[in-house]
Design an enzyme around this catalytic site. Structure first.
Site, mmCIF file in Angstrom:
data_model
loop_
_atom_site.group_PDB
_atom_site.id
_atom_site.type_symbol
_atom_site.label_atom_id
_atom_site.label_comp_id
_atom_site.label_asym_id
_atom_site.label_seq_id
_atom_site.Cartn_x
_atom_site.Cartn_y
_atom_site.Cartn_z
ATOM 1 N N ASP A 31 3.750 -12.206 2.676
ATOM 2 C CA ASP A 31 4.607 -11.162 3.223
ATOM 3 C C ASP A 31 5.134 -11.579 4.595
ATOM 4 O OD1 ASP A 31 5.635 -8.351 3.737
ATOM 5 O OD2 ASP A 31 4.479 -7.999 1.910
ATOM 6 N N HIS A 63 6.385 -4.982 7.491
ATOM 7 C CA HIS A 63 6.174 -4.810 6.053
ATOM 8 C C HIS A 63 4.811 -5.331 5.618
ATOM 9 C CE1 HIS A 63 6.823 -5.502 1.697
ATOM 10 N NE2 HIS A 63 7.728 -4.543 1.774
ATOM 11 N N SER A 235 6.827 -2.376 -3.320
ATOM 12 C CA SER A 235 5.973 -3.112 -2.380
ATOM 13 C C SER A 235 4.732 -2.324 -2.025
ATOM 14 C CB SER A 235 6.744 -3.408 -1.086
ATOM 15 O OG SER A 235 7.724 -4.378 -1.276
#
Length: 290
Positions: A31, A63, A235
């Site tokens: 990520d 994120h 996600s």
């Protein structure tokens, strides 16, 4: 994640003398990196940066930190109210995306190779990939690489992507036949029709399973007054499943990735949508751990 709002039926109660927490299980997360959030305690076992080559854990996007918190946040900053699925698992964040959330296939391939070389060192049992490419062609080597990781015995869990609701909207490497691909159960229909759906261009039925993905609370990448934030997408659904698998592998450490995948299939709750929308159905952690 917010156990009151987002986790719902994902609260895991004691099924015996021990509460399963994912302790000892390493989860690699490809990520944007990892902010050293208080909820991660001292459980960032290793940090790798294939973007800028830095050695100290950081996240210039947020994120990755959010995804890590869903998997394994301890809830310390929120006095236990907002907690990850496997709050004592080991975290191995691998930065393959830059501060804008962009990345190269080459860096992802390097990350897969690093995982293969270091999986025993950090007891990496699970690889969480909440990223994907929307390119329709030219990712055969990416699919091959992720399947090499699966063939090495690791459980690979990837997002279906947010390119739905049209057919053939699963992103790579989630389009791989072998790995576990996760869609968002609350972003399939009505006002949230973005979860990627199959079939893939190779006519593979995907996703494999779905989990909540809308407005999931988890860790931020800053020392703000409120150290949690809500994000949405596949996600966020993917680490719910990865965290659940960490609990299962703590309970049954000899279980293979194929056995994990079969157990997901057998314990999912049918939502009565077609398979290319819901896969086997909704992830049910309680049944999954039985």
């Amino acid at each position: 994640m917010d156990k009151e709002k987002a986790a719902g039926n994902y609260r895991h109660d004691n099924t015996g003398d021990e509460l399963w927490t994912g302790k000892g299980i390493g989860v690699a997360v490809l990520d944007t990196g990892a902010f050293p959030h208080i909820d991660f305690d001292n459980r960032i076992w290793c940090f790798q940066d294939f973007v800028n080559g830095r050695t100290k854990a950081y996240d210039d996007n947020g994120h990755g930190t959010h995804v890590l918190g869903i998997i394994g946040g301890s809830g310390a900053a929120g006095k236990g109210k907002i907690q990850g699925i496997a709050p004592k698992c080991g975290l191995i964040p691998i930065k393959v995306l830059d501060k804008k959330g962009n990345g190269s296939k080459e860096n992802v391939l390097r990350a897969f190779q690093w995982i293969l070389e270091n999986k025993d060192c950090y007891n990496i049992r699970i690889v969480n990939i909440s990223v994907g490419t929307t390119r329709r062609e030219g990712h055969e080597d990416l699919i091959q690489a992720v399947e090499d990781v699966w063939d090495a015995g690791l459980v690979v869990v990837a997002a279906a992507g947010n390119m739905g609701p049209g057919r053939c909207s699963i992103t790579a490497p989630g389009s791989s036949r072998k790995i576990i691909t996760v869609g968002s159960s609350d972003m399939l229909m009505k006002n949230h029709r973005i979860s990627g759906r199959g079939p893939t261009k190779e006519c593979i039925s995907k996703p494999d399973i779905v989990a909540p993905g809308n407005e999931i609370m988890s860790c931020t990448n800053s020392d703000s007054l409120f150290p949690y934030i809500a994000r949405s997408g596949t996600s966020m659904s993917t680490p719910i499943v990865s965290g659940g698998i960490a609990l299962l592998l703590q309970k049954y450490p000899q279980m293979t990735n194929l056995e994990v995948k079969k157990k997901l299939w057998k314990t999912a709750k049918d939502l009565s949508y077609e398979h290319n929308l819901q896969g086997w159905g909704l992830f049910d952690l309680h049944k999954f751990l039985q």
